[in-house]
Design a protein around this motif. Structure first.
Motif, PDB file in Angstrom:
ATOM      1  N   ALA A   1       0.832  -1.208   0.000  1.00 38.95           N
ATOM      2  CA  ALA A   1       0.000   0.000   0.000  1.00 38.95           C
ATOM      3  C   ALA A   1       0.857   1.245   0.000  1.00 38.95           C
ATOM      4  O   ALA A   1       0.451   2.288  -0.529  1.00 38.95           O
ATOM      5  CB  ALA A   1      -0.934  -0.014   1.211  1.00 38.95           C
ATOM      6  N   GLU A   2       2.047   1.155   0.590  1.00 39.82           N
ATOM      7  CA  GLU A   2       2.991   2.273   0.566  1.00 39.82           C
ATOM      8  C   GLU A   2       4.400   1.747   0.820  1.00 39.82           C
ATOM      9  O   GLU A   2       4.582   0.638   1.321  1.00 39.82           O
ATOM     10  CB  GLU A   2       2.626   3.323   1.624  1.00 39.82           C
ATOM     11  CG  GLU A   2       2.652   2.812   3.039  1.00 39.82           C
ATOM     12  CD  GLU A   2       2.298   3.875   4.058  1.00 39.82           C
ATOM     13  OE1 GLU A   2       1.641   4.865   3.676  1.00 39.82           O
ATOM     14  OE2 GLU A   2       2.675   3.711   5.231  1.00 39.82           O
ATOM     15  N   GLY A   3       5.375   2.553   0.420  1.00 33.71           N
ATOM     16  CA  GLY A   3       6.761   2.176   0.640  1.00 33.71           C
ATOM     17  C   GLY A   3       7.406   1.411  -0.495  1.00 33.71           C
ATOM     18  O   GLY A   3       8.555   0.976  -0.357  1.00 33.71           O
ATOM     19  N   ASN A   4       6.727   1.259  -1.621  1.00 32.26           N
ATOM     20  CA  ASN A   4       7.338   0.563  -2.759  1.00 32.26           C
ATOM     21  C   ASN A   4       8.519   1.380  -3.293  1.00 32.26           C
ATOM     22  O   ASN A   4       8.461   2.612  -3.336  1.00 32.26           O
ATOM     23  CB  ASN A   4       6.310   0.361  -3.870  1.00 32.26           C
ATOM     24  CG  ASN A   4       5.132  -0.487  -3.417  1.00 32.26           C
ATOM     25  OD1 ASN A   4       5.318  -1.533  -2.809  1.00 32.26           O
ATOM     26  ND2 ASN A   4       3.919  -0.035  -3.708  1.00 32.26           N
ATOM     27  N   ASN A   5       9.573   0.699  -3.720  1.00 31.81           N
ATOM     28  CA  ASN A   5      10.766   1.428  -4.180  1.00 31.81           C
ATOM     29  C   ASN A   5      11.169   1.090  -5.610  1.00 31.81           C
ATOM     30  O   ASN A   5      12.254   1.477  -6.063  1.00 31.81           O
ATOM     31  CB  ASN A   5      11.943   1.157  -3.247  1.00 31.81           C
ATOM     32  CG  ASN A   5      12.442  -0.291  -3.312  1.00 31.81           C
ATOM     33  OD1 ASN A   5      11.716  -1.176  -3.763  1.00 31.81           O
ATOM     34  ND2 ASN A   5      13.662  -0.522  -2.868  1.00 31.81           N
ATOM     35  N   ILE A   6      10.325   0.354  -6.341  1.00 29.41           N
ATOM     36  CA  ILE A   6      10.652   0.020  -7.733  1.00 29.41           C
ATOM     37  C   ILE A   6       9.457   0.328  -8.634  1.00 29.41           C
ATOM     38  O   ILE A   6       8.322   0.429  -8.173  1.00 29.41           O
ATOM     39  CB  ILE A   6      11.070  -1.456  -7.884  1.00 29.41           C
ATOM     40  CG1 ILE A   6       9.948  -2.405  -7.396  1.00 29.41           C
ATOM     41  CG2 ILE A   6      12.348  -1.748  -7.123  1.00 29.41           C
ATOM     42  CD1 ILE A   6       9.228  -3.128  -8.471  1.00 29.41           C
ATOM     43  N   GLU A   7       9.757   0.493  -9.912  1.00 30.39           N
ATOM     44  CA  GLU A   7       8.708   0.682 -10.916  1.00 30.39           C
ATOM     45  C   GLU A   7       8.574  -0.602 -11.721  1.00 30.39           C
ATOM     46  O   GLU A   7       9.567  -1.147 -12.214  1.00 30.39           O
ATOM     47  CB  GLU A   7       9.065   1.834 -11.850  1.00 30.39           C
ATOM     48  CG  GLU A   7       9.065   3.196 -11.175  1.00 30.39           C
ATOM     49  CD  GLU A   7       9.311   4.326 -12.173  1.00 30.39           C
ATOM     50  OE1 GLU A   7       9.229   4.047 -13.398  1.00 30.39           O
ATOM     51  OE2 GLU A   7       9.580   5.458 -11.741  1.00 30.39           O
ATOM     52  N   LEU A   8       7.349  -1.089 -11.837  1.00 30.79           N
ATOM     53  CA  LEU A   8       7.123  -2.282 -12.647  1.00 30.79           C
ATOM     54  C   LEU A   8       7.310  -1.933 -14.117  1.00 30.79           C
ATOM     55  O   LEU A   8       6.832  -0.892 -14.584  1.00 30.79           O
ATOM     56  CB  LEU A   8       5.717  -2.824 -12.417  1.00 30.79           C
ATOM     57  CG  LEU A   8       5.433  -3.372 -11.013  1.00 30.79           C
ATOM     58  CD1 LEU A   8       3.959  -3.745 -10.877  1.00 30.79           C
ATOM     59  CD2 LEU A   8       6.313  -4.571 -10.706  1.00 30.79           C
ATOM     60  N   PRO A   9       8.020  -2.763 -14.871  1.00 31.28           N
ATOM     61  CA  PRO A   9       8.240  -2.466 -16.289  1.00 31.28           C
ATOM     62  C   PRO A   9       6.941  -2.565 -17.078  1.00 31.28           C
ATOM     63  O   PRO A   9       6.036  -3.329 -16.710  1.00 31.28           O
ATOM     64  CB  PRO A   9       9.229  -3.547 -16.722  1.00 31.28           C
ATOM     65  CG  PRO A   9       9.016  -4.659 -15.755  1.00 31.28           C
ATOM     66  CD  PRO A   9       8.654  -4.013 -14.450  1.00 31.28           C
ATOM     67  N   PRO A  10       6.808  -1.810 -18.165  1.00 30.89           N
ATOM     68  CA  PRO A  10       5.602  -1.884 -18.992  1.00 30.89           C
ATOM     69  C   PRO A  10       5.365  -3.305 -19.522  1.00 30.89           C
ATOM     70  O   PRO A  10       6.300  -3.968 -19.963  1.00 30.89           O
ATOM     71  CB  PRO A  10       5.904  -0.908 -20.139  1.00 30.89           C
ATOM     72  CG  PRO A  10       6.955  -0.001 -19.606  1.00 30.89           C
ATOM     73  CD  PRO A  10       7.772  -0.832 -18.670  1.00 30.89           C
ATOM     74  N   ASN A  11       4.125  -3.736 -19.455  1.00 31.66           N
ATOM     75  CA  ASN A  11       3.720  -5.039 -19.991  1.00 31.66           C
ATOM     76  C   ASN A  11       4.493  -6.215 -19.385  1.00 31.66           C
ATOM     77  O   ASN A  11       4.629  -7.271 -19.992  1.00 31.66           O
ATOM     78  CB  ASN A  11       3.894  -5.055 -21.522  1.00 31.66           C
ATOM     79  CG  ASN A  11       3.152  -3.927 -22.196  1.00 31.66           C
ATOM     80  OD1 ASN A  11       2.001  -3.650 -21.868  1.00 31.66           O
ATOM     81  ND2 ASN A  11       3.832  -3.250 -23.115  1.00 31.66           N
ATOM     82  N   ASN A  12       5.009  -6.004 -18.165  1.00 31.73           N
ATOM     83  CA  ASN A  12       5.761  -7.076 -17.507  1.00 31.73           C
ATOM     84  C   ASN A  12       5.744  -6.825 -16.006  1.00 31.73           C
ATOM     85  O   ASN A  12       6.344  -5.852 -15.541  1.00 31.73           O
ATOM     86  CB  ASN A  12       7.205  -7.101 -18.026  1.00 31.73           C
ATOM     87  CG  ASN A  12       7.991  -8.271 -17.464  1.00 31.73           C
ATOM     88  OD1 ASN A  12       7.549  -8.950 -16.538  1.00 31.73           O
ATOM     89  ND2 ASN A  12       9.166  -8.510 -18.018  1.00 31.73           N
TER      90      ASN A  12
END
Length: 301
Positions: free
Chosen positions: A269-280
């Motif tokens: 819900a919070e604290g994520n530190n990465i971005e998910l790649p597009p379409n993956n």
């Protein structure tokens, strides 16, 4: 648990109770992958005896519950269930030999490790049962390894990596993303991790380590962050850890985060530190995210 396991377990449990009525940050190494859920069991772990430090539960599974869609204050070192407040006994550490390796047991319950009942209920697999190498269960989806011990994978070659991370602070409340840097994945019960050769010795009260895992699929897209009191043994190094940076998706190696990397915090819900790649949406402790197999020897200044 099978009926045989349950009966043997109950017999031993009652015998015990009747006779005792009074009674990261640096990535260390990458190994290969683990829904009946899994934790790393070893001396020095938080929640070894459950969430109540005054009790010692030989069949606890408090540490195995995964983390999903939680605020940071709850997922950080399994605070949602109180594991961060259930440290190991004083003087008990997970020992990390500099330049060597250490072993933990990946299991769904402490009773399925050698840390309970003299290992009577262990097997090669995390659920304490016997299975063929191509084990497939009746679960959903059907192509995944299932039963009560689903490993969030279709087979060993597709299993996602786990990691150990280390922070040179003794107080778990002082660990941050920046001072916790990363190390490997569960497949069967016994898992061995390589230790960077240049790790410094820990403070007198030890370091804080974390066992980390982001399953690849075959179930809820959760993550794991489990605490340990740890210490580095045999160190002659004077090198210091570099501040850990967030990892990033990098199918092209030149785009990877170099040096010390933070744990992967994702789908919370919070604290994520990465971005998910597009379409993956595949996230893992793997080369595609800058983590090489084995000891992470590039984590120093």
């Amino acid at each position: 648990m099978t009926e045989i396991f349950l009966q043997k377990f109950l017999n031993q449990f009652f015998n015990v109770t009747n006779t005792n009525v009074m009674f990261i940050v640096a990535l260390l190494s990458l190994v290969a992958s683990a829904n009946a859920h899994t934790a790393a069991f070893a001396p020095g772990m938080y929640c070894l005896g459950g969430t109540d430090p005054s009790q010692d539960n030989p069949h606890t599974n408090d540490a195995v519950v995964p983390l999903y869609n939680l605020p940071r204050s709850q997922w950080w070192f399994q605070a949602d269930r109180g594991c961060d407040r259930a440290p190991p006994a004083p003087g008990v550490f997970l020992e990390l030999p500099a330049g060597g390796s250490f072993t933990v047991e990946l299991a769904h319950n402490r009773a399925q490790t050698t840390l309970s009942f003299n290992g009577e209920f262990t097997s090669d697999w995390p659920d304490g049962q016997q299975h063929p190498e191509d084990w497939k269960g009746p679960g959903n989806p059907p192509d995944c390894i299932q039963e009560d011990g689903a490993l969030h994978t279709n087979n060993q070659s597709m299993a996602a990596g786990t990691a150990f991370a280390i922070s040179y602070v003794s107080d778990i409340s002082a660990v941050t993303m920046e001072n916790l840097a990363v190390s490997s994945t569960p497949w069967k019960r016994i898992a061995t991790y390589q230790v960077p050769r240049d790790l410094l010795a820990c403070p007198a009260d030890g370091c804080t380590c974390a066992w980390l895992w982001v399953p690849k699929g075959c179930g809820e897209p959760n993550m794991y962050m489990q605490g340990f009191k740890c210490k580095v043994t045999g160190s002659t190094s004077t090198r210091r850890l570099a501040p850990a940076q967030p990892p990033r998706y990098c199918p092209n190696f030149n785009e990877c985060t170099r040096g010390a990397k933070q744990m992967i915090a994702t789908r919370q819900a919070e604290g994520n530190n990465i971005e998910l790649p597009p379409n993956n949406d595949f996230v893992s402790y793997s080369p595609d995210w800058g983590f090489s197999p084995g000891a992470q020897n590039d984590i120093f200044l």
